[in-house]
Design a protein around this motif. Structure first.
Motif, PDB file in Angstrom:
ATOM      1  N   LYS A  90       1.238  -1.330  -0.499  1.00  0.00           N
ATOM      2  CA  LYS A  90       0.324   0.006  -0.067  1.00  0.00           C
ATOM      3  C   LYS A  90       1.036   1.249  -0.189  1.00  0.00           C
ATOM      4  O   LYS A  90       1.187   2.177  -0.594  1.00  0.00           O
ATOM      5  CB  LYS A  90      -0.825  -0.061   1.002  1.00  0.00           C
ATOM      6  CG  LYS A  90      -2.350   0.033   0.832  1.00  0.00           C
ATOM      7  CD  LYS A  90      -3.451   0.506   1.500  1.00  0.00           C
ATOM      8  CE  LYS A  90      -4.734   0.516   1.335  1.00  0.00           C
ATOM      9  NZ  LYS A  90      -5.693  -0.230   1.835  1.00  0.00           N
ATOM     10  N   PHE A  91       1.958   0.923   0.697  1.00  0.00           N
ATOM     11  CA  PHE A  91       2.861   2.437   0.740  1.00  0.00           C
ATOM     12  C   PHE A  91       3.781   2.846  -0.373  1.00  0.00           C
ATOM     13  O   PHE A  91       3.622   3.703  -1.183  1.00  0.00           O
ATOM     14  CB  PHE A  91       3.677   1.977   2.147  1.00  0.00           C
ATOM     15  CG  PHE A  91       4.751   3.512   2.296  1.00  0.00           C
ATOM     16  CD1 PHE A  91       6.057   3.213   2.249  1.00  0.00           C
ATOM     17  CD2 PHE A  91       4.447   4.565   2.660  1.00  0.00           C
ATOM     18  CE1 PHE A  91       7.369   4.517   2.762  1.00  0.00           C
ATOM     19  CE2 PHE A  91       5.175   5.409   2.638  1.00  0.00           C
ATOM     20  CZ  PHE A  91       6.486   5.951   2.877  1.00  0.00           C
ATOM     21  N   ALA A  92       3.860   1.638  -1.443  1.00  0.00           N
ATOM     22  CA  ALA A  92       4.299   2.000  -2.210  1.00  0.00           C
ATOM     23  C   ALA A  92       2.917   2.164  -3.303  1.00  0.00           C
ATOM     24  O   ALA A  92       4.018   3.224  -4.407  1.00  0.00           O
ATOM     25  CB  ALA A  92       4.743   0.311  -2.820  1.00  0.00           C
ATOM     26  N   ARG A  93       2.240   1.934  -3.255  1.00  0.00           N
ATOM     27  CA  ARG A  93       1.324   2.281  -4.338  1.00  0.00           C
ATOM     28  C   ARG A  93       1.304   3.882  -3.712  1.00  0.00           C
ATOM     29  O   ARG A  93       0.723   4.484  -4.849  1.00  0.00           O
ATOM     30  CB  ARG A  93       0.121   1.680  -3.918  1.00  0.00           C
ATOM     31  CG  ARG A  93      -0.266   0.894  -4.714  1.00  0.00           C
ATOM     32  CD  ARG A  93      -1.383   0.253  -4.228  1.00  0.00           C
ATOM     33  NE  ARG A  93      -2.427   0.177  -5.277  1.00  0.00           N
ATOM     34  CZ  ARG A  93      -3.571   0.098  -4.324  1.00  0.00           C
ATOM     35  NH1 ARG A  93      -3.933  -0.693  -3.637  1.00  0.00           N
ATOM     36  NH2 ARG A  93      -4.601   1.093  -5.605  1.00  0.00           N
ATOM     37  N   ALA A  94       1.001   4.312  -2.816  1.00  0.00           N
ATOM     38  CA  ALA A  94       1.134   5.472  -2.162  1.00  0.00           C
ATOM     39  C   ALA A  94       2.541   6.611  -2.984  1.00  0.00           C
ATOM     40  O   ALA A  94       2.271   7.398  -2.852  1.00  0.00           O
ATOM     41  CB  ALA A  94       1.347   5.639  -0.936  1.00  0.00           C
ATOM     42  N   LYS A  95       3.402   5.550  -2.940  1.00  0.00           N
ATOM     43  CA  LYS A  95       4.161   6.833  -3.696  1.00  0.00           C
ATOM     44  C   LYS A  95       4.319   6.776  -4.924  1.00  0.00           C
ATOM     45  O   LYS A  95       4.909   7.729  -5.748  1.00  0.00           O
ATOM     46  CB  LYS A  95       5.561   5.800  -3.283  1.00  0.00           C
ATOM     47  CG  LYS A  95       5.956   5.896  -1.420  1.00  0.00           C
ATOM     48  CD  LYS A  95       7.259   5.267  -1.517  1.00  0.00           C
ATOM     49  CE  LYS A  95       7.385   4.264  -1.444  1.00  0.00           C
ATOM     50  NZ  LYS A  95       9.115   3.181  -1.192  1.00  0.00           N
ATOM     51  N   GLY A  96       3.099   6.076  -5.721  1.00  0.00           N
ATOM     52  CA  GLY A  96       2.898   5.696  -7.053  1.00  0.00           C
ATOM     53  C   GLY A  96       4.041   4.930  -7.880  1.00  0.00           C
ATOM     54  O   GLY A  96       4.127   5.652  -9.010  1.00  0.00           O
ATOM     55  N   ILE A  97       4.491   4.290  -7.107  1.00  0.00           N
ATOM     56  CA  ILE A  97       5.255   3.163  -8.046  1.00  0.00           C
ATOM     57  C   ILE A  97       4.567   2.340  -9.154  1.00  0.00           C
ATOM     58  O   ILE A  97       2.773   2.075  -8.073  1.00  0.00           O
ATOM     59  CB  ILE A  97       5.881   2.056  -6.982  1.00  0.00           C
ATOM     60  CG1 ILE A  97       6.761   3.080  -5.553  1.00  0.00           C
ATOM     61  CG2 ILE A  97       6.832   1.634  -7.658  1.00  0.00           C
ATOM     62  CD1 ILE A  97       8.266   4.204  -5.842  1.00  0.00           C
TER      63      ILE A  97
END
Lengths: 323, 316, 325
Positions: free
Chosen positions: C221-228
Motif C-alpha cells: 500500500k505504501f509503495a502504491r502511495a508513492k506512485g510506484i
C-alpha cells in the motif's frame, strides 16, 4: 486562489458479505496552501478511510460512491488509476501509521526512497540518491549516508517514521496525509516527529492533514480541526476555537476526558456507551446513544450548520443561547 | 439471570449475538463449495462401498474355489464362465476386477486409516508433551521431529521396509513412523500458541493438574489444524502404501491393496489390456483426490486467519 | 557469516553420524542375507566360508566400526549381488538420477512459479481457478499412477514418446548427460514430467499463497502511495519477499525429488540410483541399501545446509542477525 484541497459530501462505502459499512458518509472540509488540518476521531470514525479516499487507495469491497474531492481545482474523486498514480507520491503523499509494516523489510532504505523519486522524475541515480540523503538530513536523521544503506529492521521505530516522512517530502508535494504517524511511537519521539513535520511543512509550503485519535496531539500543531464520528464530520473550526469552546457533545466529551492538571481530584468525564457498530448504524444521529443532551429530536439525522466559521452537526450544540 | 442481562442490552447489540452454533456455521460454510461437497459425498460413498464389499460383489476374488483361470484377461463387460457379468473385466488370474477393486479398497483404506490414526495419536501425544514440557525436552523432541521431517515420508518408509522386510504389520509400522512427525509438529505448534495464552496460566494458578490442563484446555484448541492435517495425511498414507505396493516392497500379494492390483496389471498394459491397471488406478484416484479435496476445504474453513469479505475491517 | 556456516556444518556432520548408526544397525540387525547368496545345496562349510568372507560373523559393533572405517575411505562394502563396490555402483548411477531431478526441478520453477503468480494476482479469473484445481490434482494423484497414464497416453496410444529407458548420452566435462541429444530429450521428457508434477503443484500453491499474502501487506500500500508502477511493485517488492519461502521450500524439495525418483525410475526403467535401490531391497542386497541410504542422507544434509545459506543471503533480517550474535 484555489484551495489545495476541497472535499464536499464525500461518501465511501464498503460492500461486505454482512452488509454495507458506511465508513465515510458525509465529509466536508477545505484546506488552503500551507495549512495544517487535524482530523480527529476514534477508531471506526472513518478518519483513515477519508485519508485513503483522498489519495485514491480505496480497494474493493470499498468504493467512493459520492461527493467530490478537488485537488488544486482538479476533481480526483473517481479519477483513472493512471492519473492517480501520477499524483500519488508526487503531488499528494501519505505517511502511514506503522513504519515497520510500511517499509519493505527486504529492500534497503535508499532503494525505497530512490524509487519514489524515479517514479515521477527522470533524474540520474546519483541525483536521486543525493536528494534522498539530503531529505533524510532534513528530518533530523544523523549520519544519513549510512542510514541509506541500511535495512528497515536496523532502524528504531522513530527513525523509520522519519524515513517515511522524508519519503513523503521527496518530490515536494502540495499535500501530505499523515495517518496516525505517531500513534505507534513513544511519547518523547512523538513530540520530535510532530516538530519535524511542522517544520518541513512551513519550509516547503505543503499542506498537511494529520489524522489522529488524540486531540492533544493536534492542539499544538494544526491550524484547524475537523472532528469525525461514525463516518461524518460533527464539528469543525479553528484549533483554538474547537479546543476552548467545543460545540458538539462528542467534542466536549473528548476534551473532558483528557486528564489535565486542573482536573486533579475531580472525577474524569467519560463518554458512556461504546463505539457504534458500523454495519448497523442507528437511525438519526449516530451519537445519540451516548449523548447526555439527547432528545426525541435526535431521531432525525442532524445537518451541518455553519456559523461564524464554525461548523457542527448537532441538534443541541453547546452554543451560547442554547441548552 | 442471563435473560435479564440480555434484556438490558440496547437493541443494536442484541443483533450481534449469534443465533448459530459454531458447528452449524462451520457446516454451512463447508458446504458452500460445491466441489468439496461432491468430494465429501464421494469419500463417504467409497467408505461405505468398502465396508459392504463382501455383500455386493458377485465373486470373492480370493476364494480360489470361485476363481477360474479360463476367465482371465477378459475385457470389460464380458461374461464369466459361471454366468455373471464382469463389468470391469478380469485380471491375469481370472479374478473379476470389480470384486477385486472393492476388496482392494478395503485393504487400502484400512491400512491407510489405521496407520493414520496410530500416527495421529502418537504424534499428538509427543507434540503435546513437547509443547507443555518446554525447555530442553521440547528442544530435543523437536530436533528429532525436524530431522525426520527433512526426509520425505516415502524415503523414511522405504528405509524402514528395507530394514524390516515385508508384511502387513511392517507396512503399517513403516507408514506410522513416516507420518507421526507431521502430526507432532502440527500439534506442538498449536499447543505452543495455546500454552502461552493467559487462560493456561490462570488454570495453573488455580492448581489444576497438568494432565487436565493439557487435555481439557489445550487440546480442544489444537483439534482444528489436526483434523486438516489428518485428512490430508490419510490420503498420503493411502497413496504411499499404493506406491510401495506397486514397487513390490509394500503389501504382499496375499493382501492385495489397490497398489498391488495396479502392479499386477502393469505387464499387460503394453499389450492393450489396460483395464487391469487403469480401473484400480481410477478407484485409488477417486479415493485420494476426494479426501484431499475435503481436507483442502476443511483447511479453508477452519483457518482462523482467513480473510473473508464478511470480516468488517475496522473503518477508520 | 562464517560462524554461521561452520555451526551448520558441524550440525550436519552430527546428523550424518547419527543416521549412519541408525542405517547400519537397522539394516544389519534384521534379516539374514546369507541364505540368498549360497546355492540351495551348499553345505554348512560353504555357508560358513561365505559368512566369514563377508565378515558377518563378527560382533555387530565390530562390524559397525569396520563399516565406519571403510566409509571414511569411501568403501561401503561390496554388493552381494554384483560383487562390485557398492559406492561405485551408486555413483555410477547417480548422474542419471540427478539429470532427471534437475530437469524436473527446472520444469517446476519454469511452469509453477509463473502459474502461481498469475493465480495469486487474479484469483477470480476462471483460468486461475483452473490452475488451482489442477494443482490439487497434481498434489493428490499418486506419482506412479500418473506415470502409468503418461506411458499409456504418450507411448502406447499416441506413440509420440518412448516409454522406457534413457536416450543417447553425450560426455560433458566427464559426465554423461542425455539432455543434449534429441533422442535423450525425448526419453527424459515423460519421466521428468511425471516427477515434476508434484513439485509444480507445490510451486503453484506456494507462489500463489505468497503473492496473496504479500499483496495485502502494508508495504505494498505504501509503495502504491508513492506512485510506484504496478509492474515494479510486483516485480520487485512482492517477488523479493516471496522468493524467500519459495526458494527455501523448492530447495528442500529437491531432496525429495531425488528420493521420489525411485518410483519414476522403476516405471520408466530409467537407469538411476532409485531403480538400483528397489532391486537391492527386493534382493536383500544390503551393502547397496546401506550405501544408498548414506548417500541420500549426505545429500539431504548438504541440501539443507545450502538452502539455509541461500536463505540467509536472501533475507537480510536473518543475515544481519547472525552477524551481531
Amino acid at each position: 486562489m484555489t484551495n489545495t484541497l476541497e472535499v464536499k459530501g464525500l461518501r465511501t462505502h464498503f460492500f461486505m458479505r454482512g452488509g454495507v459499512v458506511k465508513a465515510v458518509d458525509g465529509v466536508d472540509f477545505s484546506i488552503r496552501k500551507g495549512e495544517i488540518m487535524g482530523l480527529v476521531g476514534e477508531s471506526g470514525s472513518g478518519k483513515s478511510i477519508t485519508g485513503f479516499s483522498i489519495i485514491g487507495l480505496i480497494d474493493p469491497p470499498g468504493e467512493i460512491i459520492g461527493g467530490s474531492i478537488k485537488f488544486n481545482g482538479e476533481e480526483i474523486a473517481n479519477a483513472s488509476e493512471e492519473r492517480l498514480q501520477k499524483i500519488r507520491g508526487d503531488r499528494i503523499a501519505m505517511v502511514f501509521q506503522d513504519p515497520m509494516m510500511t517499509l519493505n523489510p527486504v529492500l534497503r532504505i535508499d532503494t525505497q526512497m530512490i524509487e519514489a523519486i524515479e517514479a515521477h522524475r527522470s533524474v540520474s541515480k546519483q541525483e536521486a540518491w543525493t536528494r534522498a540523503r539530503d531529505t533524510l538530513g532534513m528530518v533530523g536523521i544523523p549520519s544519513p549516508d549510512e542510514r541509506m544503506r541500511a535495512y528497515p529492521h536496523q532502524l528504531s521505530g522513530g527513525m523509520r517514521q522519519r524515513v517515511a516522512i522524508a519519503t513523503a517530502f521527496l518530490n515536494e508535494p502540495d499535500l501530505i496525509i499523515a495517518d496516525e504517524p505517531t500513534t505507534a511511537l513513544d511519547v518523547t519521539i512523538q513530540a520530535q516527529i510532530i516538530y519535524e513535520a511542522q517544520n518541513l511543512c512551513r519550509r516547503t509550503g505543503a499542506s498537511l492533514i494529520w489524522i489522529t485519535h488524540d486531540l492533544a496531539v493536534v492542539a499544538g500543531l494544526a491550524d484547524h480541526i475537523s472532528v469525525m464520528y461514525a463516518g461524518k464530520v460533527v464539528e469543525q473550526g479553528a484549533t483554538d476555537d474547537v479546543i476552548d469552546r467545543p460545540v458538539h457533545p462528542y467534542t466536549v466529551g473528548l476534551l473532558g476526558s483528557v486528564p489535565t492538571a486542573n482536573k486533579r481530584g475531580k472525577r474524569l468525564y467519560q463518554i458512556s456507551g461504546m463505539a457504534p457498530n458500523m454495519m448497523a448504524l442507528p437511525e438519526g444521529c449516530a451519537f445519540k446513544e451516548r449523548c447526555p443532551r439527547r432528545s426525541p429530536e435526535c431521531e432525525k439525522t442532524p445537518e451541518i450548520t455553519n456559523r461564524h466559521g464554525r461548523a457542527f452537526r448537532c441538534h443541541h450544540p453547546h452554543v451560547e443561547g442554547q441548552s | 439471570m442471563i435473560d435479564a442481562a440480555q434484556n438490558a442490552l440496547p437493541e443494536a447489540e442484541k443483533q450481534l449475538i449469534d443465533t448459530e452454533t459454531p458447528f452449524q456455521r462451520f457446516r454451512s460454510e463447508f458446504l458452500e463449495s460445491k466441489v468439496a461437497t461432491a468430494a465429501l459425498i464421494t469419500m463417504v460413498a467409497i467408505i461405505i462401498l468398502a465396508i459392504i464389499a463382501p455383500w455386493i460383489v458377485p465373486q470373492n476374488p480370493y476364494d480360489l474355489a470361485q476363481v477360474d483361470v479360463l476367465d482371465s484377461r477378459m475385457a470389460p463387460g464380458s461374461e464369466a464362465f459361471t454366468g455373471y457379468t464382469m463389468w470391469l473385466g478380469s485380471d491375469g488370474a481370472g479374478r473379476d476386477l470389480y470384486s477385486a477393486i472393492l476388496y482392494g479398497l478395503r485393504i487400502s483404506l484400512s491400512v491407510g486409516i489405521t496407520s493414520g490414526v496410530i500416527a495421529l495419536l502418537l504424534g499428538m501425544v509427543i507434540g503435546l508433551a513437547a509443547a507443555y514440557a518446554g525447555g530442553r525436552t521440547e528442544n530435543l523432541i523437536m530436533r528429532i521431529v525436524d530431522l525426520q521431517l527433512s526426509f520425505p515420508a516415502a524415503l523414511v518408509a522405504l528405509m524402514l521396509i528395507a530394514i524390516l522386510g515385508k508384511g502387513v504389520d511392517k507396512i503399517i509400522l513403516a507408514l506410522v513412523v513416516a507420518q507421526w512427525a507431521y502430526y507432532a509438529r502440527t500439534v506442538r505448534s498449536s499447543a505452543l500458541v495455546e500454552r502461552h495464552k493467559e487462560y493456561v496460566e490462570a488454570a495453573a494458578c488455580l492448581g489444576i493438574s497438568h494432565a487436565r490442563i493439557i487435555f481439557r484446555h489445550i487440546l480442544p484448541n489444537c483439534l482444528a489444524p489436526l483434523i486438516v492435517v489428518g485428512t490430508v495425511q490419510t490420503a498420503h498414507a493411502i497413496s504411499l502404501e499404493a506406491t510401495l505396493s506397486f514397487l513390490g516392497v509394500g503389501l504382499p500379494p496375499t493382501s492385495p491393496s489397490l497398489g498391488v492390483l495396479i502392479a499386477n496389471g502393469f505387464e499387460y498394459m503394453m499389450s492393450g489390456r489396460y483395464w487391469i491397471s487403469v480401473y484400480p488406478g481410477l478407484a485409488l484416484l477417486l479415493t485420494v483426490v476426494s479426501i484431499n479435496l475435503v481436507g483442502d476445504r476443511l483447511r479453508d474453513v477452519l483457518n482462523p486467519r482467513r480473510n473473508t469479505g464478511g470480516q468488517a475491517r475496522s473503518a477508520k | 557469516m562464517t560462524v554461521f556456516v561452520i555451526r551448520r556444518l558441524m550440525q550436519a556432520m552430527i546428523v550424518v553420524f547419527i543416521m549412519s548408526i541408525i542405517v547400519f544397525f537397522g539394516v544389519n540387525v534384521i534379516g539374514d542375507p546369507v541364505y540368498m547368496l549360497v546355492s540351495p545345496d551348499a553345505d554348512q562349510a560353504d555357508i560358513q566360508a561365505t559368512i566369514e568372507r563377508l565378515g558377518l560373523d563378527r560382533p555387530i559393533y565390530e562390524q559397525y566400526f569396520r563399516f565406519l572405517a571403510g566409509a571414511w575411505q569411501g568403501d561401503l562394502g561390496n554388493s552381494f549381488i554384483f560383487g562390485e563396490p557398492a559406492l561405485k555402483l551408486i555413483l555410477h548411477h547417480m548422474p542419471a538420477t540427478l539429470e532427471l531431478a534437475f530437469t524436473a526441478l527446472f520444469m517446476a520453477i519454469v511452469a509453477g512459479i509463473p502459474l502461481g503468480l498469475y493465480a495469486g494476482l487474479y484469483p477470480d479469473r476462471a483460468a486461475s481457478k483452473a490452475v488451482m484445481a489442477g494443482s490439487i490434482l497434481g498434489f493428490s494423484l499418486p506419482t506412479f499412477w500418473v506415470g502409468l497414464m503418461l506411458i499409456m497416453l504418450f507411448a502406447v496410444i499416441l506413440g509420440w514418446l518412448p516409454s522406457t529407458g534413457r536416450g543417447d548420452t553425450v560426455n560433458v566435462l566427464g559426465f554423461e548427460t542425455s539432455l543434449l541429444t534429441a533422442d535423450g530429450l525425448s526419453h527424459v521428457l515423460l519421466p521428468a514430467l511425471n516427477l515434476s508434477l508434484l513439485k509444480i503443484s507445490l510451486a503453484v500453491r506456494l507462489t500463489r499463497a505468497g503473492v496473496r499474502e504479500a499483496m495485502g501487506q502494508d508495504y505494498v500500500k505504501f509503495a502504491r502511495a508513492k506512485g510506484i508502477s504496478t509492474r515494479r511493485i510486483i516485480g520487485v517488492h512482492v517477488m523479493k519477499n516471496i522468493m524467500i519461502p519459495v526458494v527455501t521450500v523448492l530447495g528442500l524439495e529437491f531432496g525429495s525429488l531425488v528420493a521420489f525418483s525411485v518410483v519414476t525410475e522403476s516405471i520408466f526403467a530409467w537407469p538411476g540410483m532409485g531403480k538400483l535401490l528397489i532391486d537391492a531391497i527386493l534382493q536383500l542386497d544390503r551393502p547397496i541399501v546401506v550405501a544408498y541410504l548414506m548417500i541420500i542422507v549426505l545429500f539431504f544434509v548438504v541440501i539443507n545446509l545450502v538452502v539455509d545459506i541461500i536463505y540467509s543471503i536472501l533475507d537480510p533480517r536473518v543475515r544481519l542477525q547472525d552477524k551481531t550474535t
